[in-house]
Scaffold this motif. Sequence first.
Motif, mmCIF file in Angstrom:
data_model
loop_
_atom_site.group_PDB
_atom_site.id
_atom_site.type_symbol
_atom_site.label_atom_id
_atom_site.label_comp_id
_atom_site.label_asym_id
_atom_site.label_seq_id
_atom_site.Cartn_x
_atom_site.Cartn_y
_atom_site.Cartn_z
ATOM 1 N N VAL A 1 0.862 -1.198 0.000
ATOM 2 C CA VAL A 1 0.000 0.000 0.000
ATOM 3 C C VAL A 1 0.890 1.237 0.000
ATOM 4 O O VAL A 1 1.934 1.252 0.662
ATOM 5 N N THR A 2 0.513 2.277 -0.740
ATOM 6 C CA THR A 2 1.306 3.516 -0.716
ATOM 7 C C THR A 2 0.481 4.688 -0.203
ATOM 8 O O THR A 2 -0.744 4.729 -0.339
ATOM 9 N N VAL A 3 1.194 5.623 0.415
ATOM 10 C CA VAL A 3 0.602 6.885 0.881
ATOM 11 C C VAL A 3 1.371 7.992 0.164
ATOM 12 O O VAL A 3 2.601 7.958 0.104
ATOM 13 N N LYS A 4 0.650 8.988 -0.364
ATOM 14 C CA LYS A 4 1.302 10.029 -1.164
ATOM 15 C C LYS A 4 1.515 11.311 -0.349
ATOM 16 O O LYS A 4 0.710 11.645 0.516
ATOM 17 N N ASP A 5 2.632 11.990 -0.660
ATOM 18 C CA ASP A 5 2.922 13.331 -0.118
ATOM 19 C C ASP A 5 2.774 13.412 1.401
ATOM 20 O O ASP A 5 1.937 14.139 1.923
ATOM 21 N N THR A 6 3.564 12.619 2.109
ATOM 22 C CA THR A 6 3.548 12.721 3.581
ATOM 23 C C THR A 6 4.954 12.556 4.121
ATOM 24 O O THR A 6 5.773 11.865 3.536
ATOM 25 N N LYS A 7 5.221 13.230 5.224
ATOM 26 C CA LYS A 7 6.514 13.069 5.919
ATOM 27 C C LYS A 7 6.250 12.547 7.346
ATOM 28 O O LYS A 7 7.069 12.696 8.225
ATOM 29 N N ALA A 8 5.061 11.943 7.527
ATOM 30 C CA ALA A 8 4.616 11.596 8.887
ATOM 31 C C ALA A 8 5.208 10.288 9.405
ATOM 32 O O ALA A 8 5.182 10.044 10.596
ATOM 33 N N GLU B 1 3.788 -2.260 7.987
ATOM 34 C CA GLU B 1 5.130 -1.789 8.324
ATOM 35 C C GLU B 1 5.659 -0.964 7.156
ATOM 36 O O GLU B 1 5.520 -1.363 5.990
ATOM 37 N N VAL B 2 6.250 0.184 7.461
ATOM 38 C CA VAL B 2 6.800 1.057 6.410
ATOM 39 C C VAL B 2 8.090 0.423 5.881
ATOM 40 O O VAL B 2 9.030 0.170 6.635
ATOM 41 N N ILE B 3 8.126 0.151 4.551
ATOM 42 C CA ILE B 3 9.324 -0.499 3.993
ATOM 43 C C ILE B 3 10.032 0.368 2.949
ATOM 44 O O ILE B 3 11.076 -0.019 2.439
ATOM 45 N N GLY B 4 9.468 1.539 2.646
ATOM 46 C CA GLY B 4 10.142 2.410 1.680
ATOM 47 C C GLY B 4 9.607 3.831 1.768
ATOM 48 O O GLY B 4 8.401 4.037 1.942
ATOM 49 N N ILE B 5 10.510 4.809 1.687
ATOM 50 C CA ILE B 5 10.098 6.221 1.750
ATOM 51 C C ILE B 5 10.833 6.982 0.652
ATOM 52 O O ILE B 5 12.060 6.898 0.542
ATOM 53 N N THR B 6 10.064 7.695 -0.178
ATOM 54 C CA THR B 6 10.668 8.626 -1.146
ATOM 55 C C THR B 6 10.052 9.991 -0.891
ATOM 56 O O THR B 6 9.188 10.151 -0.026
ATOM 57 N N ASP B 7 10.499 10.969 -1.658
ATOM 58 C CA ASP B 7 9.982 12.331 -1.518
ATOM 59 C C ASP B 7 8.467 12.358 -1.746
ATOM 60 O O ASP B 7 7.747 13.120 -1.119
#
Length: 585
Positions: free
Chosen positions: A15-22, A39-45
Amino acid sequence: MAEKNVVYSINGPVVTVKDTKAFSMLEMVYVGHKGLVGEVIGITDQFTTIQVYEVTTGLRPGEPVKGTGAPMSVLLGPGIISNIFDGIERPLRSVAEEEGAFIGEGCNISALDEEKLWDVTIEVKPGDQVSGGSVYASCPETALITHYCTIEPNMAGQVTWVAPNGQYKIHDTVVKIKDQKGREQELSLCHRWPIRVPRPVAERMPASRPLITGQRVIDSLLPIAKGGTAAIPGGFGTGKTMTQHQLAKWCDADIIVYIGCGERGNEMSQVLEEFSELIDPKSNRPLTDRTVLIANTSNMPVAAREASIYTGITLAEYYRDMGYHVAIMADSTSRWAEALREISGRLEEMPAEEGFPAYLPSRLSEFYERAGYMKTLGGKEGSVTVIGAVSPQGSDFSEPVTQNTKRFTRCFWALDKSLAYSRHYPAINWMTSYSEYINDLTPWYQEHVDKDFMKCRAQINSLLQEENQLMEIVKLIGADVLPDDQKLIIETAKVIRVGFLQQNAYHKDDTYVPMEKQMKMMQVILHLYSRAKHLVNTSVPISRVIETGLFDKLTRMKYDVPNDEVSKLDDYIQEIDDTIAKLTE
């Protein structure tokens, strides 16, 4: 920002979440209105990628994602032993009572019973200085295991208050300490620990003691050390699960953690039924009194299969820190690698060999590296031994999971289809298997078993090697043309194979064999070989030695001599000497 933390896209468990730095990397989150664990497994801008450990059917874009601020963790405390968990430490018995046969989405049940009262003994008093690993409370968890509550590894301070001995629930405060920064910390009977972070130890010690299993092919020819690692590769039907059951029942570990990772549901239910019926031979108590089961069957969410291995080894490390010797049976790491491959494919990562992700070797090494014989922070000695089954498709040992597992384990017990189909169990092929612990364990064997143990083992191995080469000739031109000394090797090797390496799990004296009897059996077989060889060298035909029935008698000695009457094997040596003496008259 809160309204931005919503589901943007869904691709199976990804699942992805867009435009967040939370969110932070490897943070545990709750996804959707049902609160699915992820569980968060990847973060990009732009995107935060989340791996969901539950079925995402019915999840929609726009549903909220809530962070916990903590990594994916398990609850550690009394009540783990004899319990059955899924891959993310949900207790399946409690789930069944609430949800029925299948786990409901967003099912949020505490891993441990929060209402049960434990008979707690406080092990510290006000004024005591404590640090990571110090025992502050204990309680009997089962009839076989005493649970020691230890200070978390990263905590230290002075005890300011203790509760009286008595009955407490796992979240009740039993001790208060003032840490180095002057803050007061309350200690209950449990704490949380991230599953992907190995628990710290004071020192890693050399692997110098064997894990005694009572299986002759393992203990005598292919031993594993306490704190060691072993792979059991084998195709379908070669007896991987059966071998692990036998090891779980008989090996001299204090606690068994059995991880059913992606196995068939009916096989796992058989494990649960069998384990609940088995009586621990050492204590005459149910085997479940020292067993933890993690059941993550093939119809459960694929991402949770990936987590189950880490959950299992974290529980094992927790008990190791109490000073216990723990053995993990991971069945099977191939299914775990397949879960990695599926998730990697959904993340659109570049595939490596056979579609597995390029990081497969590093994940395998990360898992096996957490085994070891350790000195704990509390000054005790404990170990985690990892025995992982590998299920190569079509029994092809050259596939990536088997080959990479081979790199990180020091024991390789290759199961052989032809042995299994001929009812030879354990079906470990002595020609293709190996153990790199031999040199480490030699001093122990010489001190605790017999000073000639390694010499006997080498001779047994040598006879099996020679027989293997001779059988190639026999296949081509038959056994009749062989000289008598080579026929003797084949006859002796047959006794070794059938009378020594093959074991009957249903026979009371053969299912588990103590080291003393294993050693004596090797000595008897080698004694017959050396006396018969001397006879053959003096031109007595090998057929006359075979006619005495000595070879057949030695094949049956594993059944005829009870484990508690090993001295009876000395009579065999006397009988061999008497019979051979008559032939020379």
